[in-house]
Design a protein around this motif. Structure first.
Motif, PDB file in Angstrom:
ATOM      1  N   ILE A  14       0.834  -1.204   0.000  1.00  0.00           N
ATOM      2  CA  ILE A  14       0.000   0.000   0.000  1.00  0.00           C
ATOM      3  C   ILE A  14       0.868   1.253   0.000  1.00  0.00           C
ATOM      4  O   ILE A  14       0.651   2.183  -0.784  1.00  0.00           O
ATOM      5  N   PHE A  46       1.301   4.111  -2.847  1.00  0.00           N
ATOM      6  CA  PHE A  46       0.909   5.475  -2.498  1.00  0.00           C
ATOM      7  C   PHE A  46       2.044   6.450  -2.748  1.00  0.00           C
ATOM      8  O   PHE A  46       1.847   7.516  -3.341  1.00  0.00           O
ATOM      9  N   LEU A  56      -6.319   5.834   2.980  1.00  0.00           N
ATOM     10  CA  LEU A  56      -5.706   4.516   2.864  1.00  0.00           C
ATOM     11  C   LEU A  56      -5.690   3.829   4.217  1.00  0.00           C
ATOM     12  O   LEU A  56      -5.549   4.487   5.256  1.00  0.00           O
TER      13      LEU A  56
END
Length: 100
Positions: free
Chosen positions: A63, A67, A94
């Motif tokens: 993640i 990002f 997120l």
């Protein structure tokens, strides 16, 4: 106590808040959950990983890597450390290990 007072204990903080309640404040806002049995779990650990062999560290790494790569063109200030990146990621929705 004034807003610029350096609060050093929980007792001083409570005293400060109680003093503020007596001032002309039209409304207080509190964040939280109305059900005290609600379990406090960071959003990262609420991700359904039953169909994945990945552990939490690998999920978070993926993640954050995505990002960092995809957000740079859209942000004005690039974070300088992992906490800043996590804070920004959480701000944009997120799942992170941070609990706010």
């Amino acid at each position: 106590m004034t807003p610029n007072t350096n609060i050093k204990s929980l007792g001083e903080y409570i005293e400060f808040i109680n003093h503020q309640e007596h001032r002309q404040i039209s409304q207080w806002f509190y964040r939280g959950h109305s059900d005290k049995s609600y379990e406090l779990v960071p959003s990262l650990f609420r991700v359904n990983r039953t169909e994945s062999w990945a552990n939490w560290n690998r999920i978070e790494e993926y993640i954050m890597r995505q990002f960092k790569a995809e957000s740079r063109p859209f942000i004005k200030t690039i974070p300088t450390n992992e906490i800043e990146w996590l804070t920004m990621a959480q701000h944009y929705g997120l799942p992170t290990r941070l609990l706010d």
